[in-house]
Design an enzyme around this catalytic site. Structure first.
Site, PDB file in Angstrom:
ATOM      1  N   CYS A 136     -87.133 -40.862 -21.367  1.00 50.00           N
ATOM      2  CA  CYS A 136     -87.330 -41.098 -19.934  1.00 50.00           C
ATOM      3  C   CYS A 136     -87.020 -39.844 -19.125  1.00 50.00           C
ATOM      4  O   CYS A 136     -86.118 -39.076 -19.450  1.00 50.00           O
ATOM      5  CB  CYS A 136     -86.458 -42.285 -19.548  1.00 50.00           C
ATOM      6  N   GLU A 189     -81.371 -51.121 -27.135  1.00 49.31           N
ATOM      7  CA  GLU A 189     -82.751 -50.712 -26.812  1.00 49.31           C
ATOM      8  C   GLU A 189     -83.560 -50.511 -28.092  1.00 49.31           C
ATOM      9  O   GLU A 189     -84.705 -50.969 -28.196  1.00 49.31           O
ATOM     10  CB  GLU A 189     -82.726 -49.415 -26.001  1.00 49.31           C
ATOM     11  N   CYS A 245     -86.362 -52.149 -18.273  1.00 49.50           N
ATOM     12  CA  CYS A 245     -86.899 -50.980 -17.572  1.00 49.50           C
ATOM     13  C   CYS A 245     -88.352 -50.743 -18.015  1.00 49.50           C
ATOM     14  O   CYS A 245     -88.660 -50.818 -19.205  1.00 49.50           O
ATOM     15  CB  CYS A 245     -86.054 -49.755 -17.915  1.00 49.50           C
ATOM     16  N   HIS A 268     -73.836 -50.377 -19.297  1.00 46.76           N
ATOM     17  CA  HIS A 268     -72.657 -49.993 -20.078  1.00 46.76           C
ATOM     18  C   HIS A 268     -71.574 -49.419 -19.176  1.00 46.76           C
ATOM     19  O   HIS A 268     -71.232 -48.246 -19.257  1.00 46.76           O
ATOM     20  CB  HIS A 268     -73.057 -49.007 -21.180  1.00 46.76           C
ATOM     21  N   ASN A 327     -76.263 -42.745 -22.584  1.00 48.23           N
ATOM     22  CA  ASN A 327     -76.784 -41.625 -21.789  1.00 48.23           C
ATOM     23  C   ASN A 327     -75.657 -40.819 -21.166  1.00 48.23           C
ATOM     24  O   ASN A 327     -75.757 -39.612 -21.008  1.00 48.23           O
ATOM     25  CB  ASN A 327     -77.809 -42.121 -20.767  1.00 48.23           C
TER      26      ASN A 327
HETATM   27 FE1  F3S Z   1     -85.026 -46.735 -17.577  1.00 46.99          FE
HETATM   28 FE2  F3S Z   1     -84.568 -44.234 -17.983  1.00 46.99          FE
HETATM   29 FE3  F3S Z   1     -82.874 -45.665 -16.677  1.00 46.99          FE
HETATM   30  S1  F3S Z   1     -85.368 -45.661 -19.444  1.00 46.99           S
HETATM   31  S2  F3S Z   1     -83.047 -47.691 -17.541  1.00 46.99           S
HETATM   32  S3  F3S Z   1     -84.951 -45.183 -16.009  1.00 46.99           S
HETATM   33  S4  F3S Z   1     -82.369 -44.037 -18.124  1.00 46.99           S
END
Ligand code: F3S
Length: 284
Positions: free
Chosen positions: A192, A127, A97, A41, A222
């Site tokens: 994550c 996602e 990911c 993004h 994010n």
């Molecule tokens: Fe994966 Fe976390 Fe980046 S889910 S794409 S490591 S923000």
């Protein structure tokens, strides 16, 4: 002006990995390379990849060749889209990911195990759409307590999260679910670590600095979350997509600035912001 760059600023492991994979196929130049939607993004960076040959499409039907690479983005996608791309004869380059893959797997296991699946996240985000597809679109997608009305509390419930959500908000929803659940509730925190670490660092350092600049795409979930975290600790927090958006008045009478950046922000954009702040404040 004292400039501090957050240690965790910029590309996360998943985005780094995805971009390396994309650039590898772009370098081959043997057939067209398609991505369904933006790989990350960040419009400026996408423009760079487009200049290297990437073709960003909105619908898989737009692909009118029978040979090419089809990039699955780091956010992941639905099994149906992958199947369609295979039928078209495209070579799949899956950059999903591993943390998103894990969330997809958790959702699938909950669903196959007969649980009411609850995903804490944004129902429009790619996602979440991909994760939900692994429950055959049966999950209940929850953003806040009001959405809990959708959940069937008479069934055993499995709860997971979009990878970039805030831990505090997830925990709050989990508590609300537990208090109403009539049967077993299983929680899988699929947020994550990179995303959590980034937020913790900004929350901590934002208090110690006069101004906070968060760099990254305005459509990046994010990065938006990071700016929210910064603002909660320091009202002088600004979210900019690139250095051109910086205003000199933000730095007037200030002595320190913290720079943070989302998981999809290239290092070059962070460097540009530092350079511009230096020139505004004559730090040179
Ligand atoms: Fe994966 Fe976390 Fe980046 S889910 S794409 S490591 S923000």
């Amino acid at each position: 002006m004292k400039i501090t760059i957050a240690k965790k600023a910029g590309f996360c492991f998943g985005v780094n990995r995805a971009i390396k994979m994309v650039r590898k196929v772009l370098a081959v130049k043997d057939k067209p390379v398609f991505s369904l939607g933006l790989i990350i993004h960040n419009p400026d960076f996408i423009a760079e990849l487009e200049s290297e040959g990437l073709k960003v499409i909105d619908l898989i039907e737009e692909i009118d060749v029978d040979d090419g690479y089809f990039i699955i983005r780091s956010h992941g996608t639905t099994p149906e889209i992958i199947e369609e791309a295979k039928i078209k004869g495209l070579d799949i380059v899956d950059t999903t990911c591993p943390f998103v893959k894990k969330a997809q797997e958790v959702a699938r296991n909950f669903f196959e195990g007969g649980f009411e699946v609850v995903i804490f996240g944004d129902k429009e985000h790619a996602e979440v759409i991909g994760i939900n597809a692994h429950t055959k679109n049966n999950a209940k997608i929850i953003r806040n307590n009001n959405d809990l009305e959708k959940v069937d509390f008479s069934r055993p419930i499995g709860v997971l999260s979009q990878t970039t959500q805030k831990n505090d908000n997830f925990n709050e929803i989990v508590e609300a679910i537990k208090s109403r659940a009539e049967k077993e509730v299983i929680i899988e925190n699929t947020i994550c670590l990179d995303s959590t670490d980034k937020k913790e660092e900004i929350s901590e350092l934002a208090k110690e600095n006069d101004v906070v600049i968060i760099v990254g795409g305005k459509i990046s979930n994010n990065t938006k979350k990071l700016a929210e975290v910064g603002r909660a600790s320091n009202l002088d927090t600004y979210h900019v997509e690139n250095s051109k958006e910086l205003l000199s008045e933000w730095f007037f009478d200030k002595k320190s600035v913290l720079i943070g950046a989302g998981a999809s922000t290239p290092q070059k954009h962070i460097d540009d912001v530092v350079e511009k702040i230096n020139s505004i404040c004559n730090n040179g």
